[in-house]
Design a protein around this motif. Sequence first.
Motif, short mmCIF file in Angstrom:
data_model
loop_
_atom_site.label_atom_id
_atom_site.label_comp_id
_atom_site.label_asym_id
_atom_site.label_seq_id
_atom_site.Cartn_x
_atom_site.Cartn_y
_atom_site.Cartn_z
N LEU A 133 0.82 -0.51 -0.22
CA LEU A 133 -0.01 0.11 -0.48
C LEU A 133 1.27 1.34 -0.05
O LEU A 133 0.54 2.63 -0.48
N SER A 252 -2.55 -4.93 11.54
CA SER A 252 -2.11 -4.31 9.76
C SER A 252 -2.36 -2.60 11.39
O SER A 252 -1.70 -1.71 10.71
N PRO A 366 -5.37 -6.43 3.51
CA PRO A 366 -5.84 -5.44 3.10
C PRO A 366 -6.43 -4.72 2.34
O PRO A 366 -7.05 -3.82 1.85
N THR A 367 -6.03 -5.12 0.81
CA THR A 367 -6.40 -5.24 -0.29
C THR A 367 -7.55 -4.86 -0.47
O THR A 367 -8.66 -4.32 -1.22
N THR A 369 -10.39 -4.58 2.33
CA THR A 369 -10.45 -3.81 2.96
C THR A 369 -10.37 -2.41 1.84
O THR A 369 -11.55 -1.60 1.88
N LYS A 370 -9.04 -2.32 0.91
CA LYS A 370 -8.89 -1.18 0.41
C LYS A 370 -10.83 -0.84 -0.55
O LYS A 370 -10.87 0.52 -1.35
N THR A 371 -10.83 -1.53 -0.79
CA THR A 371 -12.51 -1.92 -1.87
C THR A 371 -13.34 -0.78 -1.40
O THR A 371 -14.14 -0.10 -2.00
N TYR A 374 -11.23 3.71 0.93
CA TYR A 374 -10.85 4.70 1.80
C TYR A 374 -9.70 4.74 1.77
O TYR A 374 -9.19 3.99 0.87
N GLY A 375 -8.48 6.19 2.45
CA GLY A 375 -6.89 5.85 2.64
C GLY A 375 -6.24 4.84 3.20
O GLY A 375 -7.05 4.00 3.88
N THR A 376 -5.14 4.84 2.44
CA THR A 376 -4.45 3.83 3.66
C THR A 376 -4.58 3.77 4.58
O THR A 376 -4.79 2.51 5.59
N THR A 379 -7.80 2.55 5.90
CA THR A 379 -8.06 1.31 5.24
C THR A 379 -7.28 0.19 6.09
O THR A 379 -7.61 -1.20 7.04
#
Length: 569
Positions: A133, A252, A366-367, A369-371, A374-376, A379
Amino acid sequence: MDKPAFTGAMEKPIYTHHSDSDSDHTNPTTINQGNQDHLVRPSKPRGDSRFHEHLSDTQASHLAEVGAKGDVTLAPGTERRIRIEKKLKMKLDASSVSDFVDHSPCESSIATDFGLVVTRNYIDRNNAAAARLQGFEEDLHLTGNQFPTLLSILYVGYILFQVPSNMLLNRIGRPSLYIPAAMLVWGMISVLTGICTNFVGALLTRLFLGMVEAAFLPGALFILSKWYKKDEISLRYTILYCGNLISNAFGSLIAAGVLANMKGKLGHAAWRWLFFIEGALTMFFAIVAVFMLPDFPHNTRRGFTEEERQVAQLRMLEDVGEVDRDSGEDRWYSGLVMALKDWKIYILMLSLTACVTGLSFNIYFPTLTKTLGYGTTQTLLLAAPPWLFACILALINSWHSDRSKEKFIHSTWPLVMGIIGFIISMATKPSNKAARYVALFLQAGSYAGYIIMYTWMSSSFPRPPAKRAVALAFMNALSQTGNIAGSYVWPNKFGPSYTKSYGIVLAMFGVTILLNLLFRQILVSANRRLDEGERAFNEHGDTIAQAAALESTTVQDAKAMQKGFRFLI
């Protein structure tokens, strides 16, 4: 007297004959099976049984020394035995401040200690997903399938070295030194990942990381199986494996803090600091682990009294009907040969492989969750709660599995819950944040079923220890091919909905449930054959009377003695 003995292959009951001359060698040992008192005499080595693992003279003497020196106060149900066993289990299960009272350094939970180690294990393993990320791919100039290759190459070394590692651990017999040494090395390798500048360098560090990490999880599973009985181990395995689930949560959170605050420090990218800091933490915990972890019940010296060590060994004897030690006549490869010949292993191994493939969403969590958009930092923070939920769910499920002594249902319903989560993710658009976030909770919760499958391994292949060590490592190792396949299930081109990916993992969970059902039926048939063998023995009253006379006990105790090992289904 003829009596049924547990068979490794379970093709038919095997009987071991004791002559009058046998009774002159050792005294009987009082043990307990299924809450019944038994008198079991150690066998001398024989070459007439293909499946029954006999004791050597040394082990027979050891067994007699542990439980048969006329010391009936260690028999199950006696006041002294209850008191000692209670204290032993407190030492095994609960953190204690008694270090400051009696200076016993081994007063913390074995499962918790391993859980702390496994947290470091999985954080180091999954760092690449978080580093992705914040420029990991760009700085290493990765293209095409190079990133999934980096993820999958770790499992090549991990798979190849698990069986040799567990064979070596069983031979050395000093997990308190072996596990921390491996931990120290993999922490160092994690630090070195932070100085890589290209694909080849990262590829080599990931390969070596997998080779060294192979020592840990199968070794930890084996060590716990040396201390806990089959109806106690589900919860302990879960405490151990919660280290994995917590690593997904707190890994995380740590990554969010490092990636947000360490960018450019001392001229290094934030993702490099992630490997530096977490690798250094692993090396620190490796040193601490030397003073936390015990060895095996028969040779551990730190933190347990002699009586507690005797009771620990008697507990395992009572659980499976034999001393939990290898025969002195066995060669170094005997456990490997016995494991490879037991075809039940392959059924459960295939099921675990399918399940691990289905759980591959963990690698890309993490990928996924990023869908949500939100930002890094947000996420990574949002990625933590589903794993805390999974940990709590797994503990409750495993606790109930131990109480009910049941495996199949407890391994199935969490997978069904995960399937529902997959269906929700497939049926909703990425813009539906609430539904897709709930789906992530359901998917993470499916780990509760996977953990029960791990406990099923230990209870289904209990002895001898050499075979159990290989069986645990062999099934865990080959099941990790699911992680290799899973590394390619979630390519960017399937995003952001990842509908095709979810379809693949859903199918894998379905295969897992079907194979688990087949494995359960195999164990049911094996238990039925054992029932038939005992029933045939019990129908002959004169034989029972002869057995009682031979063992210098009552007819009732001689009958109870036949209540033997049963598989948990």
